[in-house]
Design a protein around this motif. Structure first.
Motif, mmCIF file in Angstrom:
data_model
loop_
_atom_site.group_PDB
_atom_site.id
_atom_site.type_symbol
_atom_site.label_atom_id
_atom_site.label_comp_id
_atom_site.label_asym_id
_atom_site.label_seq_id
_atom_site.Cartn_x
_atom_site.Cartn_y
_atom_site.Cartn_z
ATOM 1 N N GLN A 1 0.719 -1.233 0.098
ATOM 2 C CA GLN A 1 -0.158 0.308 -0.632
ATOM 3 C C GLN A 1 0.728 1.036 0.043
ATOM 4 O OE1 GLN A 1 -2.984 -0.522 3.356
ATOM 5 N NE2 GLN A 1 -4.154 -0.837 2.071
ATOM 6 N N VAL A 2 2.089 1.681 0.702
ATOM 7 C CA VAL A 2 2.772 2.163 0.928
ATOM 8 C C VAL A 2 4.242 1.913 -0.035
ATOM 9 C CG1 VAL A 2 3.816 3.868 1.758
ATOM 10 C CG2 VAL A 2 1.947 3.009 2.748
ATOM 11 N N GLN A 3 5.258 2.849 -0.883
ATOM 12 C CA GLN A 3 6.391 2.780 -0.929
ATOM 13 C C GLN A 3 6.971 3.558 -0.497
ATOM 14 O OE1 GLN A 3 3.543 2.779 -3.241
ATOM 15 N NE2 GLN A 3 2.904 0.460 -2.866
ATOM 16 N N LEU A 4 8.149 2.939 -0.274
ATOM 17 C CA LEU A 4 9.380 4.531 0.260
ATOM 18 C C LEU A 4 10.516 3.995 -0.705
ATOM 19 C CD1 LEU A 4 9.973 3.481 3.801
ATOM 20 C CD2 LEU A 4 7.917 5.277 2.756
ATOM 21 N N VAL A 5 10.815 5.092 -1.475
ATOM 22 C CA VAL A 5 12.276 5.357 -2.436
ATOM 23 C C VAL A 5 13.598 6.234 -1.806
ATOM 24 C CG1 VAL A 5 12.651 5.463 -4.918
ATOM 25 C CG2 VAL A 5 9.956 4.701 -4.206
ATOM 26 N N PHE A 29 -2.767 8.194 4.606
ATOM 27 C CA PHE A 29 -3.879 9.188 5.051
ATOM 28 C C PHE A 29 -3.095 10.232 6.448
ATOM 29 C CE2 PHE A 29 -7.982 11.168 7.404
ATOM 30 C CZ PHE A 29 -7.534 10.704 8.711
ATOM 31 N N ARG A 30 -2.104 9.078 6.880
ATOM 32 C CA ARG A 30 -0.948 9.955 7.725
ATOM 33 C C ARG A 30 -0.653 9.486 8.158
ATOM 34 N NH1 ARG A 30 -4.564 10.989 11.619
ATOM 35 N NH2 ARG A 30 -3.879 8.425 13.033
ATOM 36 N N ILE A 31 0.957 10.093 7.645
ATOM 37 C CA ILE A 31 2.703 9.849 8.000
ATOM 38 C C ILE A 31 3.000 9.922 9.843
ATOM 39 C CG2 ILE A 31 5.087 9.848 7.685
ATOM 40 C CD1 ILE A 31 4.524 9.971 4.714
ATOM 41 N N ASN A 32 3.068 9.148 10.616
ATOM 42 C CA ASN A 32 3.137 9.313 12.349
ATOM 43 C C ASN A 32 4.218 9.504 12.862
ATOM 44 O OD1 ASN A 32 0.307 8.514 12.528
ATOM 45 N ND2 ASN A 32 1.251 6.848 12.544
ATOM 46 N N ALA A 33 5.480 8.655 11.788
ATOM 47 C CA ALA A 33 7.328 9.274 11.855
ATOM 48 C C ALA A 33 7.564 8.221 11.116
ATOM 49 C CB ALA A 33 7.533 8.189 12.939
ATOM 50 N N MET A 34 7.988 9.630 10.541
ATOM 51 C CA MET A 34 9.854 8.417 9.507
ATOM 52 C C MET A 34 10.971 8.622 10.047
ATOM 53 S SD MET A 34 8.335 10.063 5.875
ATOM 54 C CE MET A 34 9.568 9.216 4.828
ATOM 55 N N GLY A 35 12.314 8.233 9.211
ATOM 56 C CA GLY A 35 12.976 7.523 10.148
ATOM 57 C C GLY A 35 14.328 6.911 9.054
ATOM 58 N N TRP A 36 15.116 6.934 9.783
ATOM 59 C CA TRP A 36 16.342 5.863 8.894
ATOM 60 C C TRP A 36 17.098 4.843 10.497
ATOM 61 C CZ3 TRP A 36 17.032 7.019 3.994
ATOM 62 C CH2 TRP A 36 16.817 7.584 2.942
ATOM 63 N N TYR A 37 17.226 3.997 9.306
ATOM 64 C CA TYR A 37 18.357 2.920 10.370
ATOM 65 C C TYR A 37 19.525 2.680 9.006
ATOM 66 C CZ TYR A 37 14.067 2.541 13.289
ATOM 67 O OH TYR A 37 13.524 2.965 14.243
ATOM 68 N N ALA A 91 27.667 1.906 5.977
ATOM 69 C CA ALA A 91 26.334 1.099 6.389
ATOM 70 C C ALA A 91 25.512 0.563 5.061
ATOM 71 C CB ALA A 91 25.791 1.339 7.575
ATOM 72 N N VAL A 92 24.172 -0.118 4.707
ATOM 73 C CA VAL A 92 23.308 0.050 4.069
ATOM 74 C C VAL A 92 22.220 1.113 4.802
ATOM 75 C CG1 VAL A 92 21.587 -0.989 3.036
ATOM 76 C CG2 VAL A 92 23.779 -2.119 3.152
ATOM 77 N N TYR A 93 22.000 1.806 4.614
ATOM 78 C CA TYR A 93 21.380 2.872 5.340
ATOM 79 C C TYR A 93 19.454 2.668 5.426
ATOM 80 C CZ TYR A 93 24.583 5.631 7.812
ATOM 81 O OH TYR A 93 25.589 6.112 7.808
ATOM 82 N N TYR A 94 18.586 1.785 5.413
ATOM 83 C CA TYR A 94 17.835 2.128 5.341
ATOM 84 C C TYR A 94 15.720 3.028 5.743
ATOM 85 C CZ TYR A 94 19.194 -2.649 4.570
ATOM 86 O OH TYR A 94 19.628 -4.097 4.620
ATOM 87 N N CYS A 95 15.226 3.232 5.349
ATOM 88 C CA CYS A 95 13.804 4.502 5.832
ATOM 89 C C CYS A 95 12.922 3.406 5.764
ATOM 90 C CB CYS A 95 14.595 5.393 4.342
ATOM 91 S SG CYS A 95 12.093 6.187 4.822
ATOM 92 N N ASN A 96 12.614 4.227 7.037
ATOM 93 C CA ASN A 96 11.481 3.845 7.885
ATOM 94 C C ASN A 96 10.372 4.721 7.741
ATOM 95 O OD1 ASN A 96 10.480 3.339 10.745
ATOM 96 N ND2 ASN A 96 10.353 1.352 9.431
ATOM 97 N N ALA A 97 9.191 3.828 7.603
ATOM 98 C CA ALA A 97 7.554 4.977 7.441
ATOM 99 C C ALA A 97 6.769 4.503 8.625
ATOM 100 C CB ALA A 97 6.833 5.634 6.822
ATOM 101 N N VAL A 98 6.001 4.898 9.958
ATOM 102 C CA VAL A 98 4.865 4.686 9.868
ATOM 103 C C VAL A 98 3.608 5.534 9.392
ATOM 104 C CG1 VAL A 98 3.707 3.475 11.928
ATOM 105 C CG2 VAL A 98 6.447 3.548 12.161
ATOM 106 N N VAL A 99 2.496 4.110 8.765
ATOM 107 C CA VAL A 99 2.091 5.322 7.985
ATOM 108 C C VAL A 99 0.151 4.708 8.179
ATOM 109 C CG1 VAL A 99 1.498 5.873 6.012
ATOM 110 C CG2 VAL A 99 3.617 5.565 6.251
ATOM 111 N N THR A 100 -0.787 5.281 8.548
ATOM 112 C CA THR A 100 -1.762 5.239 8.737
ATOM 113 C C THR A 100 -2.584 5.126 7.215
ATOM 114 O OG1 THR A 100 -2.253 6.073 11.259
ATOM 115 C CG2 THR A 100 -4.036 5.445 9.706
ATOM 116 N N SER A 108 0.902 0.981 9.540
ATOM 117 C CA SER A 108 1.213 0.331 9.110
ATOM 118 C C SER A 108 2.671 0.151 9.827
ATOM 119 C CB SER A 108 1.246 -0.504 7.454
ATOM 120 O OG SER A 108 -0.212 -1.474 8.063
ATOM 121 N N ASN A 109 3.741 -0.263 9.483
ATOM 122 C CA ASN A 109 5.666 0.285 9.417
ATOM 123 C C ASN A 109 5.612 -0.456 7.785
ATOM 124 O OD1 ASN A 109 7.610 1.103 10.809
ATOM 125 N ND2 ASN A 109 8.461 -0.713 10.859
#
Length: 121
Positions: A1-5, A29-37, A91-100, A108-109
């Motif tokens: 449902q959600v793609q991160l590029v 609908f809403r992005i609750n949080a975004m971050g990098w790991y 390192a390999v850097y990964y984007c993360n998002a918690v999305v409604t 969902s994560n």
């Protein structure tokens, strides 16, 4: 449902800078949080920086004062400005998002595919 590029990784010398970008698309609908790991070879994935919807930030101690996370809400994009890079940032850097995705739906994560950052000494 959600793609991160993600984009912006690469090879840089110690002391240099890179800027990572991560754009979210899909049913949002809403992005609750975004971050990098990040995950280095042989190590567990760890939080680098996170930004919540109320604009509070959280940084790993190892990057405080060198990395800055920011977000463009209109573009559903999060950025990570990395300055004074060190070999241990490799390192390999990964984007993360918690999305409604829809009203009243549980969030969902989501993860991006990862982008390699290599810092040479």
């Amino acid at each position: 449902q959600v793609q991160l590029v993600e984009s912006g990784g690469g090879l840089v010398q110690a002391g240099g800078s890179l800027r990572l970008s991560c754009a979210a698309s899909g049913i949002i609908f809403r992005i609750n949080a975004m971050g990098w790991y990040r995950q280095a070879p042989g190590k567990q994935r760890e939080l680098v920086a996170a930004l919540t919807s109320d604009v509070s930030t959280n940084y790993a101690d190892s990057v405080k004062g060198r990395f800055t996370i920011s977000r463009d809400n209109a573009k559903n994009t999060v950025y990570l400005q990395m300055n004074n890079l060190k070999p241990e940032d490799t390192a390999v850097y990964y984007c993360n998002a918690v999305v409604t995705s829809r009203l009243l739906q549980a969030p969902s994560n989501y993860w991006g595919q990862g982008t390699q950052v290599t810092v040479s000494s």
